[in-house]
Design an enzyme around this catalytic site. Structure first.
Site, PDB file in Angstrom:
ATOM      1  N   HIS A  30       0.664 -40.288  -1.288  1.00 38.36           N
ATOM      2  CA  HIS A  30       1.095 -41.447  -0.502  1.00 38.36           C
ATOM      3  C   HIS A  30       0.055 -42.555  -0.481  1.00 38.36           C
ATOM      4  CE1 HIS A  30       4.362 -38.752   0.792  1.00 38.36           C
ATOM      5  NE2 HIS A  30       5.021 -39.886   0.705  1.00 38.36           N
ATOM      6  N   GLU A  54      16.184 -34.244  -1.906  1.00 41.75           N
ATOM      7  CA  GLU A  54      14.790 -33.963  -2.241  1.00 41.75           C
ATOM      8  C   GLU A  54      14.521 -32.464  -2.272  1.00 41.75           C
ATOM      9  OE1 GLU A  54      12.089 -37.304  -0.494  1.00 41.75           O
ATOM     10  OE2 GLU A  54      13.276 -36.535   1.169  1.00 41.75           O
ATOM     11  N   ASP A  91       9.618 -35.893  -4.292  1.00 39.87           N
ATOM     12  CA  ASP A  91       9.643 -34.583  -3.633  1.00 39.87           C
ATOM     13  C   ASP A  91      10.479 -33.580  -4.412  1.00 39.87           C
ATOM     14  OD1 ASP A  91       7.945 -34.523  -1.360  1.00 39.87           O
ATOM     15  OD2 ASP A  91       9.237 -35.998  -0.391  1.00 39.87           O
ATOM     16  N   CYS A 130      15.421 -43.137  -5.828  1.00 40.90           N
ATOM     17  CA  CYS A 130      14.396 -43.957  -5.189  1.00 40.90           C
ATOM     18  C   CYS A 130      12.980 -43.397  -5.331  1.00 40.90           C
ATOM     19  CB  CYS A 130      14.730 -44.214  -3.721  1.00 40.90           C
ATOM     20  SG  CYS A 130      14.688 -42.739  -2.712  1.00 40.90           S
TER      21      CYS A 130
HETATM   22  C1  PEP Z   1      10.600 -39.199  -2.822  1.00 35.36           C
HETATM   23  O1  PEP Z   1      10.225 -38.119  -2.379  1.00 35.36           O
HETATM   24  O2  PEP Z   1      10.948 -39.365  -4.021  1.00 35.36           O
HETATM   25  C2  PEP Z   1      10.673 -40.380  -1.941  1.00 35.36           C
HETATM   26  C3  PEP Z   1      11.192 -41.508  -2.371  1.00 35.36           C
HETATM   27  O3  PEP Z   1      10.131 -40.276  -0.685  1.00 35.36           O
HETATM   28  P1  PEP Z   1       8.538 -40.290  -0.395  1.00 35.36           P
HETATM   29  O4  PEP Z   1       7.853 -40.643  -1.678  1.00 35.36           O
HETATM   30  O5  PEP Z   1       8.317 -41.264   0.682  1.00 35.36           O
HETATM   31  O6  PEP Z   1       8.306 -38.884   0.019  1.00 35.36           O
HETATM   32 MG    MG Z   2      10.155 -37.824  -0.241  1.00 36.37          MG
END
Ligand code: PEP
Ligand code: MG
Length: 418
Positions: A53, A295, A319, A366
């Site tokens: 992140h 996910e 994820d 996404c």
């Molecule tokens: C993902 O897991 O692909 C996602 C878009 O959410 P994050 O990256 O915020 O976990």
């Molecule tokens: Mg995610």
């Protein structure tokens, strides 16, 4: 970029010199937000992988970031010059003059490429054979809304609401949450915004909300699990979203849904909040759509049941990859070992797309892969028509789409599934 180095993690945050690069072992996702906008020109991390992140936030803030530089803190001292190349994930420490020269000319080439991409901003993303693709932006900061125009995105496909929680040390109240969501909806204007409810846990740490330390936080009480265990927390957020979107469209999705029951329960809280608002005579959104993120691999075997309940779904490939391959997305020694373009992952994606097509459920992707041209190519060839990517990936993906012969791509992808 040729920049100066500040060694150590405890840099005085508000007094950065020009062109400062930060070196740290690792950073939390919110740490970068504490620096004045534009002050940091680069980031070197001893740990941290591209899908962590901290890296996602660095990308959103357009700070070049290179991770997995084991021992780098000891090898640099304050004032050293370093070249941080976020695109190739390389750092040159104390480069010689000819390396600096070469970097300068690479920069010039990239800048002209960037100008080229910026010129595509007002063009619709349509393949060579005329298939339109919706390109949305991932966001989580107020400043991302302003970037919508700069990228030419068709809206926000993933708004990470937890960022607001991560940058402060107490729970943002109803007013603060409502104000943020209103600002985002106002900035997006007629374009759609999909808000994801709190996705806290894993490496997204919010100390005032989480219980004790977990042995295995990526598999722990994170995300929708936390929201369902603490309904007042999730209801407060839903209330803020409903308020911000009164009279207009509201799209909400829940993260890390691992069973259909979880979605049913979460959707029940939306219904309860709508009833609550109605009883008080509050105006409601003109349209309300509630979706789930895909996910957790378990959903792949229960898609029909899930899709019967959702208005839309979005595939969180960051994820989904981590859980499918049992490889921690934040652990640099395993995070890049598995491939989004490998048969098992492509087949999982193809299966999700087929189930959504069969049930008529709108679906987007996404995860970070949607912002990388080659992987976006594969997604489109698999049938996906809505991609939500980091702002920095939108122009590059659009450029690929404008030269994409889709019918050929569809033929090319089939053998890769096996
Ligand atoms: C993902 O897991 O692909 C996602 C878009 O959410 P994050 O990256 O915020 O976990
Ligand atoms: Mg995610």
């Amino acid at each position: 970029r040729l920049l100066r180095i500040l060694a150590g993690e405890e840099t005085t945050r508000r007094t950065l010199p020009d062109n400062a690069i930060l070196v740290a072992r690792n950073l939390g996702p919110a740490d970068l937000l504490e620096y004045p906008a534009g002050a940091l020109k680069g980031l070197l991390l001893e740990e941290g992988s591209a899908a962590s992140h901290a890296a996602l936030v660095a990308r959103a803030l357009e700070i070049p970031c290179v991770g997995r530089l084991s021992g780098v803190q000891d090898r640099l001292s304050e004032g050293d010059i370093v070249i941080v190349d976020g695109e190739t994930a390389e750092a040159h420490l104390r480069p010689r003059a000819h390396v600096i020269e070469a970097a300068r000319s690479r920069l010039l080439i990239r800048e002209s490429l960037r100008a080229d991409i910026a010129g595509l901003r007002h063009l619709a993303a349509i393949t060579l054979d005329g298939e339109p693709i919706t390109l949305l932006s991932n966001a989580g900061l107020v400043s991302d809304a302003a970037a919508l125009d700069a990228t030419g995105a068709d809206g926000i496909g993933l708004f990470r609401t937890e960022f607001q929680f991560m940058v402060q040390d107490k729970l943002p109240g109803l007013e603060a949450q409502t104000a943020l969501y209103t600002q985002i909806l106002d900035a997006a204007g007629d374009q759609p915004v999909t808000f994801r409810t709190l996705d806290i846990g894993g490496d997204k740490v919010v100390t005032f909300l989480q219980g004790g330390r977990e042995e295995n936080p990526a598999l722990g009480r994170r995300s929708i699990r936390l929201g369902l265990d603490r309904p007042p927390l999730l209801r407060l957020q839903l209330r803020a979203l409903l308020r911000a979107a009164r009279g207009r469209e509201l799209r909400v999705m829940f993260p890390l849904i691992a069973s259909v029951d979880e979605f049913t329960l979460a959707k029940g809280l939306v219904d309860a909040e709508c009833d609550w608002a109605r009883r008080r005579g509050w105006a409601l959104p003109s349209i309300l759509r509630v979706g789930a993120m895909i996910e957790a691999p378990a959903l792949l075997w229960h898609l029909e049941a899930l899709l019967a309940q959702t208005d839309f779904v979005s595939v969180g490939t960051n994820d989904l990859m981590q859980y499918m391959f049992a490889a921690d997305r934040t652990n640099p020694s395993v995070a890049d070992r598995y491939d989004t373009l490998s048969p098992p992952f492509l087949r999982a994606l193809a299966q999700i797309h087929a189930a959504c097509a069969a049930s008529g459920t709108p679906v987007s992707v996404c995860g970070e892969m949607a912002g990388r041209p080659l992987e976006a190519f594969a997604l489109i060839a698999l049938g996906f028509r809505r991609l939500s990517a980091p702002a920095s990936g939108i122009g590059r993906v659009k450029r690929m789409i404008l030269t994409l012969p889709l019918a050929r791509a569809e033929k090319l992808i089939a053998p890769l599934l096996t």
